[in-house]
Design an enzyme around this catalytic site. Structure first.
Site, mmCIF file in Angstrom:
data_model
loop_
_atom_site.group_PDB
_atom_site.id
_atom_site.type_symbol
_atom_site.label_atom_id
_atom_site.label_comp_id
_atom_site.label_asym_id
_atom_site.label_seq_id
_atom_site.Cartn_x
_atom_site.Cartn_y
_atom_site.Cartn_z
ATOM 1 N N TYR A 84 -0.155 -2.327 -11.828
ATOM 2 C CA TYR A 84 -1.501 -2.371 -12.164
ATOM 3 C C TYR A 84 -1.705 -1.933 -13.494
ATOM 4 O O TYR A 84 -3.049 -1.437 -13.709
ATOM 5 C CB TYR A 84 -2.146 -1.876 -11.073
ATOM 6 C CG TYR A 84 -1.942 -2.231 -9.661
ATOM 7 C CD1 TYR A 84 -2.286 -3.710 -9.414
ATOM 8 C CD2 TYR A 84 -1.451 -1.605 -8.777
ATOM 9 C CE1 TYR A 84 -1.896 -4.220 -8.027
ATOM 10 C CE2 TYR A 84 -0.968 -2.192 -7.548
ATOM 11 C CZ TYR A 84 -1.276 -3.462 -7.103
ATOM 12 O OH TYR A 84 -0.863 -4.030 -6.047
ATOM 13 N N GLU A 137 4.944 -6.343 1.771
ATOM 14 C CA GLU A 137 4.490 -6.682 0.578
ATOM 15 C C GLU A 137 4.232 -5.636 -0.531
ATOM 16 O O GLU A 137 3.160 -5.294 -0.988
ATOM 17 C CB GLU A 137 2.973 -7.370 0.745
ATOM 18 C CG GLU A 137 3.296 -8.689 1.471
ATOM 19 C CD GLU A 137 1.761 -9.098 1.789
ATOM 20 O OE1 GLU A 137 1.628 -10.423 2.295
ATOM 21 O OE2 GLU A 137 0.769 -8.595 1.744
ATOM 22 N N PRO A 138 5.155 -4.691 -0.786
ATOM 23 C CA PRO A 138 5.048 -3.671 -1.702
ATOM 24 C C PRO A 138 4.929 -4.167 -3.077
ATOM 25 O O PRO A 138 5.556 -5.050 -3.460
ATOM 26 C CB PRO A 138 6.457 -2.825 -1.522
ATOM 27 C CG PRO A 138 7.374 -4.012 -1.184
ATOM 28 C CD PRO A 138 6.676 -5.056 -0.401
ATOM 29 N N GLY A 139 4.028 -3.545 -3.829
ATOM 30 C CA GLY A 139 4.011 -3.534 -5.333
ATOM 31 C C GLY A 139 4.272 -2.261 -5.906
ATOM 32 O O GLY A 139 5.086 -2.003 -6.417
ATOM 33 N N TYR A 164 -10.949 3.568 -11.377
ATOM 34 C CA TYR A 164 -10.953 4.075 -10.026
ATOM 35 C C TYR A 164 -10.852 5.540 -10.272
ATOM 36 O O TYR A 164 -10.374 6.598 -9.290
ATOM 37 C CB TYR A 164 -9.655 3.739 -9.460
ATOM 38 C CG TYR A 164 -9.180 2.390 -9.222
ATOM 39 C CD1 TYR A 164 -10.116 1.367 -8.653
ATOM 40 C CD2 TYR A 164 -7.929 1.743 -9.833
ATOM 41 C CE1 TYR A 164 -9.539 0.029 -8.771
ATOM 42 C CE2 TYR A 164 -7.859 0.565 -9.812
ATOM 43 C CZ TYR A 164 -8.495 -0.218 -9.154
ATOM 44 O OH TYR A 164 -8.278 -1.934 -8.970
ATOM 45 N N CYS A 221 -15.406 0.730 -27.418
ATOM 46 C CA CYS A 221 -16.642 1.377 -27.575
ATOM 47 C C CYS A 221 -17.442 1.479 -26.235
ATOM 48 O O CYS A 221 -18.462 0.813 -25.777
ATOM 49 C CB CYS A 221 -17.529 0.607 -28.257
ATOM 50 S SG CYS A 221 -16.725 0.272 -29.844
ATOM 51 N N GLU A 222 -16.706 2.362 -25.353
ATOM 52 C CA GLU A 222 -16.976 2.566 -23.999
ATOM 53 C C GLU A 222 -16.898 4.030 -23.770
ATOM 54 O O GLU A 222 -15.961 4.465 -23.884
ATOM 55 C CB GLU A 222 -16.578 1.796 -22.788
ATOM 56 C CG GLU A 222 -16.871 0.373 -23.081
ATOM 57 C CD GLU A 222 -17.500 -0.346 -21.850
ATOM 58 O OE1 GLU A 222 -17.748 0.116 -20.933
ATOM 59 O OE2 GLU A 222 -17.344 -1.580 -21.895
ATOM 60 N N ARG A 261 -7.056 1.702 -15.024
ATOM 61 C CA ARG A 261 -7.049 2.349 -13.683
ATOM 62 C C ARG A 261 -7.937 3.563 -13.897
ATOM 63 O O ARG A 261 -8.632 4.075 -13.068
ATOM 64 C CB ARG A 261 -5.731 2.876 -13.228
ATOM 65 C CG ARG A 261 -4.829 1.525 -12.896
ATOM 66 C CD ARG A 261 -3.730 1.601 -12.224
ATOM 67 N NE ARG A 261 -3.872 2.125 -10.974
ATOM 68 C CZ ARG A 261 -3.966 3.308 -10.463
ATOM 69 N NH1 ARG A 261 -3.411 4.204 -11.067
ATOM 70 N NH2 ARG A 261 -4.236 3.325 -9.049
ATOM 71 N N GLY A 279 0.765 -1.417 -0.070
ATOM 72 C CA GLY A 279 -0.119 -0.011 0.116
ATOM 73 C C GLY A 279 1.028 1.423 -0.032
ATOM 74 O O GLY A 279 0.277 2.386 0.070
HETATM 75 N N1 LLP Z 1 -0.466 -7.303 -0.197
HETATM 76 C C1 LLP Z 1 -1.961 -7.469 -0.297
HETATM 77 C C2 LLP Z 1 -2.490 -8.429 0.554
HETATM 78 C C3 LLP Z 1 -2.722 -6.730 -1.345
HETATM 79 O O1 LLP Z 1 -4.098 -7.245 -1.663
HETATM 80 C C4 LLP Z 1 -1.854 -5.809 -2.154
HETATM 81 C C5 LLP Z 1 -2.700 -5.064 -3.190
HETATM 82 C C6 LLP Z 1 -0.536 -5.676 -1.859
HETATM 83 C C7 LLP Z 1 0.404 -6.262 -0.690
HETATM 84 C C8 LLP Z 1 0.136 -4.634 -2.619
HETATM 85 O O2 LLP Z 1 -0.312 -3.319 -2.598
HETATM 86 P P1 LLP Z 1 0.684 -2.278 -3.259
HETATM 87 O O3 LLP Z 1 2.008 -2.029 -2.530
HETATM 88 O O4 LLP Z 1 0.908 -2.486 -4.679
HETATM 89 O O5 LLP Z 1 -0.153 -0.933 -3.103
HETATM 90 N N2 LLP Z 1 -5.516 -2.274 -8.872
HETATM 91 C C9 LLP Z 1 -5.583 -1.334 -7.707
HETATM 92 C C10 LLP Z 1 -4.639 -1.644 -6.523
HETATM 93 C C11 LLP Z 1 -5.222 -3.019 -5.893
HETATM 94 C C12 LLP Z 1 -4.462 -3.512 -4.835
HETATM 95 C C13 LLP Z 1 -4.751 -4.965 -4.686
HETATM 96 N N3 LLP Z 1 -3.880 -5.304 -3.435
HETATM 97 C C14 LLP Z 1 -5.028 -0.127 -8.517
HETATM 98 O O6 LLP Z 1 -4.508 -0.180 -9.725
HETATM 99 O O7 LLP Z 1 -4.690 0.998 -7.645
#
Ligand code: LLP
Length: 433
Positions: free
Chosen positions: A391, A278-280, A322, A362-363, A318, A244
């Site tokens: 994402y 758990e960074p993404g 969102y 087409c949206e 996105r 997050g």
């Molecule tokens: N851990 C868990 C359990 C999660 O559900 C997520 C993201 C992460 C880690 C990684 O979160 P991050 O560090 O990347 O923020 N599709 C949406 C974001 C959905 C995230 C879902 N879970 C977007 O494009 O903003």
């Protein structure tokens, strides 16, 4: 561009570069739309996070859902990162890219027996469990397979992380996790799960989170909970604080790993446990862009200007899903890109005008930006959609039977295709006539 935005993507002499490569040179070879990633950006961000949290015994598990390309995961595996997976498919990808099984955590509310067996059979590091039923399934399956997996209970702390309603996960009405009262009950009865080593807690509040406050709030609740568990003779070895961590989508300053660490680490110290994160988005979000070409420009009789480009909501969903803000600027601009752009407060300079930047799907929701201030562009010009590394491709589809874009990785003055553009044949692969 500065540290807060996309430092490995820079304009030089009115041309956008990724590291040392001119974007237009890549595009002349690979076509559009195309995702382009910087290896250096990925490594820099991973290292920044690692060094901020180095004072704790920390395992970083890259969240595969943010960008699951094998070559991207491989960069992180080689750097020592673990992986956070949420499906059998993501586990397969993490393994295929060389991920260390002893650093893989498996989250998700709906793991099937097949996925659980697959993970057990591969001896992953830990399961993040989200319900009593799931715990029972894992216990039974582990018994059948002669395994004793490590398990963390995912806590739902009922905290509003003040992010988008569709990406909030830690409130009591959300499907995720187990509330503290139920978690305590499970822990007190944990000896009945004879095939499980219940040794951790997990929490993920949502994403992106722009202040440390929600983490602090959650950890305060959890520390009190851990104390109660300790009194009941149960020790927490691992605290997984999820992902997050925010990035700047606008060029504005946002909080950095050091600030997160300064507030989070004291709690970890107090709990005397190992930390998992758990960074993404933080690692890959600003490490990638999507390049699209302007197919048409169109002005209505009412004076509305549309830029119709060859990327669409199926490539980057996105904004449609969102209302997410992504900066967009020409690859060869006539006007310098401002350092910061505030959503809904467009600044018009000389040579700029308001446009809607849309795709061909087409949206009506197929729009990357509405009422956006952009320098004049012409048909055939290239546009860069920034902050698209997380994402982006992972949420793409072939809606409207549009082949998905290729993905390119830049390293210094070199680049290579890390996923081929899909073909029409790919679109019908697996279909039976
Ligand atoms: N851990 C868990 C359990 C999660 O559900 C997520 C993201 C992460 C880690 C990684 O979160 P991050 O560090 O990347 O923020 N599709 C949406 C974001 C959905 C995230 C879902 N879970 C977007 O494009 O903003």
């Amino acid at each position: 561009m500065d540290d807060y935005f996309m430092d490995d993507f820079e304009y030089k002499d009115k041309s956008l570069f990724c590291e040392k490569v001119k974007i237009e040179n890549i595009i002349s070879k690979v076509g559009t739309p195309a995702y382009i990633y910087s290896k250096n950006a990925i490594l820099t961000r991973y290292r920044e996070l690692k060094s901020a949290f180095q004072n704790a015994n920390t395992l970083i598990c890259f969240s595969v859902k943010s960008n699951s390309n094998l070559s991207i995961c491989k960069i992180l595996a080689e750097e020592g990162s673990g992986f956070d997976v949420v499906s059998g498919g993501e586990l397969f990808r993490a393994m295929r890219s060389g991920g260390d099984l002893s650093k893989i955590v498996f989250a998700g509310v709906g793991k099937t027996d097949k996925e659980i067996r697959y993970a057990l059979g591969n001896d992953i590091f830990m399961f993040n469990v989200e319900s009593v039923s799931e715990l029972e399934h894992i216990n039974t399956l582990a018994g059948e397979m002669g395994k004793i997996p490590k398990v963390a209970l995912r806590i739902n702390p009922d905290i509003d992380a003040k992010t988008h309603v569709k990406t909030t996960t830690g409130k009591k009405e959300n499907k995720f996790g187990i509330d503290l009262t139920e978690a305590e009950k499970i822990i007190r009865q944990s000896t009945k799960y004879v095939n499980i080593n219940l040794c951790g807690l997990h929490v993920h509040l949502g994403s992106p989170i722009y202040t440390v406050a929600p983490y602090v709030h959650a950890l305060k609740k959890i520390v009190a909970f851990v104390r109660r568990c300790k009194d009941a003779g149960f020790d927490i070895e691992y605290m997984n604080i999820g992902g997050g961590y925010c990035i700047s989508y606008t060029g504005e300053k946002v909080i950095r790993p050091k600030e997160y660490a300064s507030k989070i680490l004291p709690f970890v110290k107090e709990m005397q446990c190992n930390l998992i994160m758990e960074p993404g988005r933080f690692i890959v979000g600003n490490s990638g862009i999507l390049i699209t070409r302007v197919t048409y420009t169109k002005e209505t009789l009412h004076g509305k200007k549309f830029i119709i480009c060859d990327a669409a909501m199926n490539d980057l969903i996105r904004p449609a899903l969102y209302d997410a803000f992504h900066r967009i600027w020409p690859v060869n601009p006539r006007v310098k890109m401002p350092k910061v752009e505030i959503p809904n407060k467009p600044e018009i300079k000389k040579g700029m005008y308001f446009v809607d930047i849309v795709g061909p799907v087409c949206e009506t929701s197929d729009a990357f930006a509405t009422k956006r201030a952009l320098p004049k562009v012409e048909e055939g010009d290239l546009l860069a959609i920034f902050s698209a590394g997380a994402y982006g491709f992972t949420m793409s589809s072939s809606y409207n039977s549009r082949p998905r874009p290729c993905e390119v990785l830049v390293e210094g003055d070199k680049y290579r295709i890390i996923r081929e553009r899909e073909t029409y044949e790919d679109l019908v692969k697996g279909e039976n006539l």
